[in-house]
Write a protein that holds these residues in place. Structure first.
Motif, short mmCIF file in Angstrom:
data_model
loop_
_atom_site.label_atom_id
_atom_site.label_comp_id
_atom_site.label_asym_id
_atom_site.label_seq_id
_atom_site.Cartn_x
_atom_site.Cartn_y
_atom_site.Cartn_z
N TYR A 91 0.83 -1.20 0.00
CA TYR A 91 0.00 0.00 0.00
C TYR A 91 0.87 1.25 0.00
O TYR A 91 2.09 1.20 0.23
CB TYR A 91 -0.92 0.00 1.22
N GLN A 92 0.23 2.41 -0.24
CA GLN A 92 0.96 3.68 -0.21
C GLN A 92 1.57 3.92 1.16
O GLN A 92 2.67 4.47 1.27
CB GLN A 92 0.02 4.82 -0.58
N ASP A 93 0.87 3.54 2.21
CA ASP A 93 1.43 3.57 3.56
C ASP A 93 2.22 2.28 3.74
O ASP A 93 1.66 1.19 3.82
CB ASP A 93 0.30 3.64 4.59
N PHE A 94 3.54 2.38 3.79
CA PHE A 94 4.39 1.19 3.77
C PHE A 94 4.28 0.35 5.03
O PHE A 94 4.74 -0.79 5.06
CB PHE A 94 5.86 1.58 3.56
N ALA A 95 3.70 0.92 6.11
CA ALA A 95 3.52 0.20 7.38
C ALA A 95 4.86 -0.32 7.92
O ALA A 95 4.97 -1.46 8.36
CB ALA A 95 2.53 -0.95 7.21
N LEU A 96 5.88 0.54 7.88
CA LEU A 96 7.19 0.21 8.43
C LEU A 96 7.35 0.82 9.81
O LEU A 96 6.70 1.82 10.14
CB LEU A 96 8.29 0.73 7.50
N CYS A 97 8.23 0.24 10.60
CA CYS A 97 8.54 0.78 11.93
C CYS A 97 9.84 1.57 11.82
O CYS A 97 10.93 0.99 11.70
CB CYS A 97 8.69 -0.35 12.94
N GLY A 98 9.73 2.90 11.86
CA GLY A 98 10.87 3.75 11.62
C GLY A 98 12.00 3.59 12.61
O GLY A 98 13.17 3.79 12.28
N ASN A 99 11.69 3.22 13.88
CA ASN A 99 12.73 3.11 14.89
C ASN A 99 13.43 1.75 14.86
O ASN A 99 14.33 1.51 15.66
CB ASN A 99 12.14 3.36 16.28
N MET A 100 13.01 0.88 13.93
CA MET A 100 13.68 -0.41 13.75
C MET A 100 14.52 -0.36 12.49
O MET A 100 14.33 0.48 11.61
CB MET A 100 12.65 -1.54 13.66
N ASP A 101 15.47 -1.30 12.40
CA ASP A 101 16.35 -1.29 11.23
C ASP A 101 15.73 -2.06 10.07
O ASP A 101 14.63 -2.63 10.18
CB ASP A 101 17.75 -1.82 11.58
N SER A 140 22.56 -0.72 4.09
CA SER A 140 22.84 -1.71 5.12
C SER A 140 21.55 -2.23 5.73
O SER A 140 20.59 -1.46 5.92
CB SER A 140 23.71 -1.08 6.22
N VAL A 141 21.54 -3.51 6.05
CA VAL A 141 20.37 -4.09 6.72
C VAL A 141 20.28 -3.62 8.17
O VAL A 141 19.27 -3.83 8.83
CB VAL A 141 20.41 -5.63 6.68
N TYR A 142 21.35 -2.97 8.69
CA TYR A 142 21.37 -2.48 10.07
C TYR A 142 20.93 -1.02 10.16
O TYR A 142 20.84 -0.47 11.26
CB TYR A 142 22.78 -2.62 10.66
N GLN A 143 20.63 -0.38 9.03
CA GLN A 143 20.27 1.03 9.02
C GLN A 143 18.84 1.23 9.50
O GLN A 143 17.93 0.47 9.13
CB GLN A 143 20.44 1.58 7.60
N LYS A 144 18.59 2.24 10.32
CA LYS A 144 17.24 2.54 10.79
C LYS A 144 16.38 3.01 9.61
O LYS A 144 16.82 3.82 8.79
CB LYS A 144 17.28 3.63 11.87
N VAL A 145 15.18 2.51 9.54
CA VAL A 145 14.29 2.83 8.42
C VAL A 145 13.96 4.32 8.39
O VAL A 145 13.84 4.92 7.32
CB VAL A 145 13.01 1.97 8.50
N GLU A 146 13.84 4.94 9.55
CA GLU A 146 13.48 6.36 9.60
C GLU A 146 14.54 7.25 8.96
O GLU A 146 14.27 8.41 8.60
CB GLU A 146 13.23 6.80 11.04
N SER A 147 15.76 6.73 8.79
CA SER A 147 16.83 7.51 8.17
C SER A 147 16.84 7.37 6.65
O SER A 147 17.63 8.03 5.98
CB SER A 147 18.19 7.07 8.73
N LEU A 148 15.97 6.53 6.10
CA LEU A 148 15.96 6.28 4.66
C LEU A 148 15.03 7.26 3.94
O LEU A 148 14.06 7.74 4.51
CB LEU A 148 15.48 4.85 4.38
N SER A 149 15.33 7.51 2.67
CA SER A 149 14.43 8.31 1.83
C SER A 149 13.16 7.54 1.56
O SER A 149 13.07 6.32 1.81
CB SER A 149 15.13 8.64 0.51
N GLY A 150 12.14 8.24 1.04
CA GLY A 150 10.88 7.57 0.72
C GLY A 150 11.06 6.44 -0.27
O GLY A 150 10.45 5.37 -0.14
#
Length: 263
Positions: A91-101, A140-150
């Protein structure tokens, strides 16, 4: 010399009806999708595109019609059952947890265990394998999702879907909020999935994206099928005319659609 056998559709939706109270959202809609095919699903905002896909993924129950997956009739009562049959929707809302990697998000809710503990080595190795399969550029698979671009967050959402080894992936307006560069990366990811035999349905108002990667485009209007075209045999102008006119055509049967597939 005998003709080659027609491929079997991975999905067939026949005569799908759906109403919400007095509002008839879908009326006898047919859809055919083949392995490795990218189908663009287009129409105005009340066309019924998302409703049709939510029925395919088990989020909504159909009022009439039938669905076949790989030739077998199915009745999905939940998204979980649809997923078990190899169908994933992003979906348009990716439903990711930004504070997790990245690795944690790809396997969210199903982290591999070693005894009572999360097997972090296996989780990150599998997450890395999925990302490499998609050829996406998450650092990196260890990077926090909240730090990624859309665009990179969307790559993580796609990787999570692919980790379930689906046969069909549905993308809802995937390029609506992406930059030109991120859109280009996403379309290349879709082509990579196509090369791997994964069938895809892209719901989009951006015909340019559908024409960049699609094999076929199907038009809905006011909850009805009105036509479809193979991309190589049409152009954006004709598709826009179909959307605007809403003149209903007879839907192709699976055999007819297969016979007309460009080689």
């Amino acid at each position: 010399m005998t003709d080659a056998p027609l491929p079997r559709p991975i999905v067939e939706m026949r005569g799908i009806d759906k109403a919400f109270g007095a509002v008839q959202a879908l009326r006898g809609v047919d859809l055919v999708l083949y392995p490795g095919e990218i189908l663009g699903l287009v129409g105005d905002n009340s066309a019924g595109k998302s409703t049709l896909m939510k029925i395919l993924t088990g989020a909504y129950q159909r009022d009439g019609g039938e669905i076949l997956v790989a030739g077998e009739p199915v009745q999905f009562k939940s998204p979980h059952e649809s997923r078990d049959s190899g169908i994933e929707m992003i979906y348009q809302d990716f439903a990711l947890c930004g504070n997790m990697d990245v690795g944690q998000n790809i396997f969210l809710g199903r982290w591999p265990l070693k005894g009572p503990f999360v097997d972090r080595g296996k989780m990150y190795a599998e997450a890395d394998r999925v990302l490499k399969r998609l050829k996406v550029d998450v650092n990196s698979v260890y990077q926090k999702v909240e730090s990624l671009s859309g665009g990179r967050q969307q790559s993580v959402a796609i990787a999570r879907a692919i980790s379930f080894e689906p046969r069909v992936v549905i993308l809802d307006e995937p390029t609506a909020n992406l930059s030109a560069m991120a859109t280009e990366r996403l379309l290349e990811t879709m082509l990579e999935l196509k090369r791997q035999g994964v069938a895809q349905i892209i719901i989009s108002h951006r015909l340019v994206d559908i024409f960049a990667v699609g094999d076929r485009v199907m038009v809905l209007k006011r909850g009805e099928y009105v036509g479809d075209r193979y991309i190589r045999n049409t152009d954006e102008h004709e598709v826009l005319e179909i959307i605007v006119s809403g003149t209903r055509e007879r839907a192709l049967t699976a055999d007819e659609a297969g016979a007309r597939r460009p080689q």
